[in-house]
Design an enzyme around this catalytic site. Structure first.
Site, PDB file in Angstrom:
ATOM      1  N   LYS A   1       5.493  -5.808  -9.821  1.00  0.00           N
ATOM      2  CA  LYS A   1       6.511  -5.588 -10.856  1.00  0.00           C
ATOM      3  C   LYS A   1       5.880  -5.479 -12.243  1.00  0.00           C
ATOM      4  O   LYS A   1       6.335  -4.698 -13.079  1.00  0.00           O
ATOM      5  CB  LYS A   1       7.583  -6.680 -10.821  1.00  0.00           C
ATOM      6  CG  LYS A   1       8.386  -6.675  -9.539  1.00  0.00           C
ATOM      7  CD  LYS A   1       9.021  -5.310  -9.264  1.00  0.00           C
ATOM      8  CE  LYS A   1       9.844  -5.310  -7.994  1.00  0.00           C
ATOM      9  NZ  LYS A   1      10.478  -4.013  -7.728  1.00  0.00           N
TER      10      LYS A   1
ATOM     11  N   TYR B   1       4.387  -9.793  -5.250  1.00  0.00           N
ATOM     12  CA  TYR B   1       5.611  -9.191  -5.783  1.00  0.00           C
ATOM     13  C   TYR B   1       5.551  -9.132  -7.303  1.00  0.00           C
ATOM     14  O   TYR B   1       5.836  -8.096  -7.917  1.00  0.00           O
ATOM     15  CB  TYR B   1       6.815 -10.012  -5.319  1.00  0.00           C
ATOM     16  CG  TYR B   1       8.133  -9.460  -5.802  1.00  0.00           C
ATOM     17  CD1 TYR B   1       8.707  -8.351  -5.195  1.00  0.00           C
ATOM     18  CD2 TYR B   1       8.818 -10.068  -6.849  1.00  0.00           C
ATOM     19  CE1 TYR B   1       9.927  -7.849  -5.623  1.00  0.00           C
ATOM     20  CE2 TYR B   1      10.040  -9.580  -7.290  1.00  0.00           C
ATOM     21  CZ  TYR B   1      10.594  -8.470  -6.677  1.00  0.00           C
ATOM     22  OH  TYR B   1      11.788  -7.975  -7.109  1.00  0.00           O
TER      23      TYR B   1
END
Length: 135
Positions: free
Chosen positions: A22, A18
């Site tokens: 990002k 994740y």
């Protein structure tokens, strides 16, 4: 407009994929903003904190199965969806390039410049804190 995360600004243990996605988003949209600078197209990157949604129940784990219920109460102490939307619209109307929605998120990049080791330790300790359901 791109919705990123505070995780696009710093590493977070146990969220490797994740966080990487990002960071990649942040770099992509920062570059796109530069490339489109003289075209009249604005590029806004929004970084909310935790938003009260049921996303974890829809997210899939490494095995392809739903993660299910979070060990923490996802509705407790998180920004409402309505507040998140309100802040996004506010930032778009002002043609901002970036909007970080929480005080912690705003302080984090500056603290990381001055005390990167401390930010790493605080972030790691936050992730390790047991929740009420884990005690």
């Amino acid at each position: 407009m791109a919705i990123s995360s505070i995780c696009g600004k710093t590493g977070v243990p146990t969220r490797t994929g994740y966080v990487a996605s990002k960071h990649a988003m942040q770099g992509f949209f920062d570059t796109l903003r530069m490339e489109l600078r003289s075209t009249g197209v604005d590029v806004l990157v929004v970084s909310p904190g935790f938003v009260a949604t049921d996303i974890r129940q829809r997210a899939l784990g490494a095995d392809g199965k739903p993660l299910g219920k979070s060990p923490r109460d996802e509705m407790q102490g998180n920004m409402s969806v309505d507040e998140c939307v309100h802040q996004i619209i506010w930032a778009m109307e002002r043609r901002k390039r970036e909007h970080i929605m929480t005080l912690k998120g705003k302080v984090l990049p500056w603290a990381k410049l001055i005390m990167p080791g401390l930010v790493d330790r605080i972030t790691a300790a936050t992730v390790r804190k047991p929740t009420a359901t884990q005690k």
